[in-house]
Design a protein around this motif. Structure first.
Motif, mmCIF file in Angstrom:
data_model
loop_
_atom_site.group_PDB
_atom_site.id
_atom_site.type_symbol
_atom_site.label_atom_id
_atom_site.label_comp_id
_atom_site.label_asym_id
_atom_site.label_seq_id
_atom_site.Cartn_x
_atom_site.Cartn_y
_atom_site.Cartn_z
ATOM 1 N N GLU A 66 0.349 -1.026 0.063
ATOM 2 C CA GLU A 66 0.236 -0.187 0.299
ATOM 3 C C GLU A 66 0.735 1.015 0.237
ATOM 4 O O GLU A 66 -0.005 2.250 -0.931
ATOM 5 C CB GLU A 66 -1.031 0.010 1.187
ATOM 6 C CG GLU A 66 -2.175 -0.751 0.878
ATOM 7 C CD GLU A 66 -2.874 -1.500 2.773
ATOM 8 O OE1 GLU A 66 -2.745 -0.722 2.755
ATOM 9 O OE2 GLU A 66 -3.927 -1.178 2.289
ATOM 10 N N LYS A 67 1.807 1.519 1.016
ATOM 11 C CA LYS A 67 2.643 2.541 0.776
ATOM 12 C C LYS A 67 3.678 2.583 -0.009
ATOM 13 O O LYS A 67 4.049 3.484 -0.644
ATOM 14 C CB LYS A 67 3.313 2.529 2.700
ATOM 15 C CG LYS A 67 2.283 2.936 3.160
ATOM 16 C CD LYS A 67 3.268 2.450 5.004
ATOM 17 C CE LYS A 67 1.663 2.431 5.967
ATOM 18 N NZ LYS A 67 2.782 2.390 7.120
ATOM 19 N N TRP A 69 4.465 0.561 -3.020
ATOM 20 C CA TRP A 69 4.278 0.381 -4.592
ATOM 21 C C TRP A 69 2.923 0.537 -5.300
ATOM 22 O O TRP A 69 2.572 0.205 -6.247
ATOM 23 C CB TRP A 69 4.710 -1.578 -3.989
ATOM 24 C CG TRP A 69 5.159 -2.286 -4.528
ATOM 25 C CD1 TRP A 69 7.037 -1.367 -4.865
ATOM 26 C CD2 TRP A 69 6.038 -3.237 -4.722
ATOM 27 N NE1 TRP A 69 7.977 -2.117 -4.282
ATOM 28 C CE2 TRP A 69 7.284 -4.073 -4.513
ATOM 29 C CE3 TRP A 69 5.020 -4.746 -4.680
ATOM 30 C CZ2 TRP A 69 7.773 -4.882 -4.984
ATOM 31 C CZ3 TRP A 69 6.152 -5.359 -4.718
ATOM 32 C CH2 TRP A 69 7.422 -5.706 -4.747
ATOM 33 N N ASP A 70 2.086 1.853 -4.525
ATOM 34 C CA ASP A 70 1.259 2.240 -5.048
ATOM 35 C C ASP A 70 0.367 1.388 -5.093
ATOM 36 O O ASP A 70 -0.889 1.179 -6.617
ATOM 37 C CB ASP A 70 1.358 3.234 -6.822
ATOM 38 C CG ASP A 70 0.506 4.288 -6.497
ATOM 39 O OD1 ASP A 70 -0.917 4.210 -5.200
ATOM 40 O OD2 ASP A 70 -0.210 3.926 -7.527
ATOM 41 N N LYS A 71 -0.114 -0.139 -4.472
ATOM 42 C CA LYS A 71 -0.949 -0.843 -4.511
ATOM 43 C C LYS A 71 -1.087 -1.431 -5.617
ATOM 44 O O LYS A 71 -1.885 -2.356 -6.172
ATOM 45 C CB LYS A 71 -2.692 0.052 -3.860
ATOM 46 C CG LYS A 71 -2.582 0.479 -2.623
ATOM 47 C CD LYS A 71 -4.056 1.341 -2.725
ATOM 48 C CE LYS A 71 -3.821 1.814 -1.746
ATOM 49 N NZ LYS A 71 -5.570 2.234 -1.013
ATOM 50 N N LYS A 72 -0.071 -2.248 -5.927
ATOM 51 C CA LYS A 72 0.520 -3.039 -6.999
ATOM 52 C C LYS A 72 0.878 -4.104 -7.449
ATOM 53 O O LYS A 72 2.506 -3.745 -7.040
ATOM 54 C CB LYS A 72 0.317 -2.435 -8.264
ATOM 55 C CG LYS A 72 0.475 -3.018 -10.097
ATOM 56 C CD LYS A 72 0.824 -1.808 -10.820
ATOM 57 C CE LYS A 72 0.585 -2.208 -12.205
ATOM 58 N NZ LYS A 72 2.114 -3.056 -12.242
#
Length: 226
Positions: A66-67, A69-72
């Motif tokens: 979440e912090k 890898w931008d949620k990916k």
């Protein structure tokens, strides 16, 4: 550049895989109980030192994605494994629990955590064993290990069906003998024809491209017995 999660990176195939992906420009989250110095020093690798058998520690993976890898997540490789070599009559319920905690339950829980971050064309690769393939040669002393590897084969097949509409591919590589410390624990003195680095090369390419050709499949990656 892809975001790659690999478990069991302290040694053997997982260690070589982390370096391969990082050296090719991908971002790697290397998960193991110990973090080797070469991985810690690589700018493309983040080492997360946790025990994947403890679900409360796996939450750290979610926080990182979440912090950082931008949620990916593009690729998840379940490589970590636990092996106990004992005659069946000497195996305890705790032995089975310990092996399944790493080889089955952690695979399921980490997959559950990662799925919300996986989009179309993402790939989950589970490293199993020829010992977990129905009809293959079996070896005494590996009841807990081989049965756990059979369990994750079925789990992957089920998840491939459940998430096919979302575009997430699930495949299993059932490995034969590879010269690793784990092999020596199971078959002391046996010399396998493939090194950890050679097998890592194969898995590296499959993880990046195999989802274009396979989903819900079990590929037997073995040239010898065991």
């Amino acid at each position: 550049m892809k975001n790659i999660i690999i478990t069991g990176t302290s040694r053997g195939i997982g260690y070589e895989l982390a370096l391969l992906f990082a050296e090719s420009g991908h971002q790697v989250l290397a998960i193991s109980r110990k973090a080797p110095k070469p991985l810690m020093e690589n700018p493309n690798i983040t080492c997360l030192t946790i025990d994947i058998a403890k679900s409360e520690e796996l939450v750290k993976v979610e926080d990182f994605v979440e912090k950082a890898w931008d949620k990916k997540i593009d690729v998840l490789i379940h490589n970590a494994g636990s092996l106990i070599n004992k005659p069946f009559e000497n195996l305890t319920a705790l032995d089975f629990q310990n092996v399944y905690a790493v080889n089955v339950f952690a695979v399921a829980e980490l997959t559950r955590i990662c799925i919300p971050f996986m989009l179309n064309e993402s790939h989950v690769v589970t490293i199993s064993s020829m010992g977990g393939v129905q009809g293959s040669m079996k070896f005494p002393g590996l009841a807990a290990y081989s049965s756990s590897k059979g369990a994750v084969i079925t789990l992957s097949e089920l998840l491939a069906e459940e998430y096919k509409e979302k575009g997430i591919a699930f495949n299993v590589l059932a490995l034969g003998a590879v010269n690793t410390e784990m092999l020596q624990e199971a078959f002391p003195g046996y010399e396998a024809p493939l090194s950890a680095q050679e097998m890592a090369d194969y898995i590296f390419n499959f993880a990046l491209t195999g989802n274009k050709y396979f989903n819900g499949k079990v590929l037997q990656v073995s040239s010898t017995t065991p």
